[in-house]
Design an enzyme around this catalytic site. Structure first.
Site, short mmCIF file in Angstrom:
data_model
loop_
_atom_site.label_atom_id
_atom_site.label_comp_id
_atom_site.label_asym_id
_atom_site.label_seq_id
_atom_site.Cartn_x
_atom_site.Cartn_y
_atom_site.Cartn_z
N LEU A 123 0.85 -1.19 0.00
CA LEU A 123 0.00 0.00 0.00
C LEU A 123 0.89 1.24 0.00
CD1 LEU A 123 -2.85 1.21 0.19
CD2 LEU A 123 -2.71 0.95 2.67
N GLY A 124 1.02 1.87 -1.17
CA GLY A 124 1.87 3.04 -1.31
C GLY A 124 1.08 4.33 -1.21
N GLY A 154 11.85 4.14 5.78
CA GLY A 154 10.61 3.68 5.16
C GLY A 154 10.63 2.20 4.82
N PHE A 162 -1.80 0.82 -5.06
CA PHE A 162 -2.02 -0.36 -4.23
C PHE A 162 -1.72 -1.57 -5.11
CE2 PHE A 162 -5.11 -3.67 -2.79
CZ PHE A 162 -4.54 -3.92 -1.55
N LYS A 163 -0.76 -2.40 -4.69
CA LYS A 163 -0.36 -3.55 -5.49
C LYS A 163 -0.43 -4.81 -4.65
CE LYS A 163 3.70 -1.82 -6.51
NZ LYS A 163 5.05 -1.69 -7.13
N ASP A 178 9.11 0.61 2.55
CA ASP A 178 9.23 0.32 1.12
C ASP A 178 10.69 0.33 0.68
OD1 ASP A 178 9.31 3.08 1.66
OD2 ASP A 178 8.27 3.63 -0.19
N ARG A 179 11.47 1.28 1.20
CA ARG A 179 12.91 1.32 0.90
C ARG A 179 13.60 0.09 1.47
NH1 ARG A 179 14.78 6.95 3.23
NH2 ARG A 179 16.77 6.42 2.24
#
Length: 245
Positions: A8-9, A98, A13-14, A100-101
């Protein structure tokens, strides 16, 4: 019962099935989970365990977790840790890095070589990882899309999109595209040059995110890895102790 991965960015959303230590076929809503209609949510998969990474607002994350908790027996949320899967984060407080990173680095580390990882989404993020899995820190800037939107918000006559890249553009739309894309490319290239000084060799360049394809023609030998965060989430999932899976 299957296990699934959810990312969830800020703008997309992937999700994808967990297949071994990688993500399977990826599905996405490009406008973000907050824009998903009820009928779309009803089509989300169900299964045993949902592995979730989110950098979205707390309220949005909570609403998505509530949906997933109704469809899966277990929901596990990834958090940044000081180390995982051979990756060691440079931040003194890993919680400020983060997720995601973090997951992108976990995926990149599987290559066993030094890499510069650039994520092009709402933000432009750049991180350096050496061949031994040590993170050397990174940068955060506005992505080209965010630059354009910010300029348009302050000066409505400047279009928020459109135009083609040119080294010296001769109209406004092209000049905007060239300036914003060029700024991102310049930051990535400088980071790679400094990385070579730090490590003694030029690292591979991996790019991911919705804004990455527009930059690829300007980045030479860059490798596009569109599922990097989900692949990292998959590796994170298989490295969790049995009691947490």
């Amino acid at each position: 019962m299957s296990d699934w991965l959810f990312d969830l960015g800020n703008s997309r959303f992937k999700f994808a099935p967990l297949q071994g230590n990688r993500a399977g076929d990826v599905q996405a809503w490009p406008h973000g989970a907050e824009a998903m209609p009820t009928d779309a949510l009803a089509l989300l998969p169900s299964g045993d365990t949902a592995y979730v990474a989110s950098v979205a607002a707390a309220s949005l994350t909570a609403s998505m977790l509530e949906v997933l908790q109704a469809r899966f027996k277990h929901v596990r949320v990834a958090r940044t840790e000081a180390s995982c899967a051979g990756v060691r984060i440079a931040y003194a407080d890993p919680a400020k890095f983060g997720v995601d990173r973090y997951l992108a680095l976990i995926a990149a580390a599987e290559r066993g070589q030094a890499v510069l990882v650039a994520g092009v989404g709402t933000a432009l993020t750049i991180d350096l990882l050496d061949a031994d899995g040590q993170h050397h820190g990174g940068r955060i800037a506005a992505s080209p899309t965010t630059m354009r939107e910010a300029l348009h918000a302050r000066a409505v006559q400047l279009p928020a999109q459109g135009g083609d890249y040119s080294e010296f553009a001769n109209d406004t739309a092209d000049a905007l595209a060239s300036g914003c894309d060029g700024a991102a490319v310049a930051l990535i290239e400088r980071s790679r040059m400094q990385a070579a000084t730090t490590l003694g060799a030029v690292p591979a360049l991996l790019v991911h995110g919705g804004g990455a394809p527009a930059l690829l023609p300007l980045l030479g030998d860059a490798q596009f890895q569109p599922a990097l965060v989900l692949d990292g989430l998959a590796r994170w999932a298989v490295h969790q102790p049995p009691a947490a899976r």
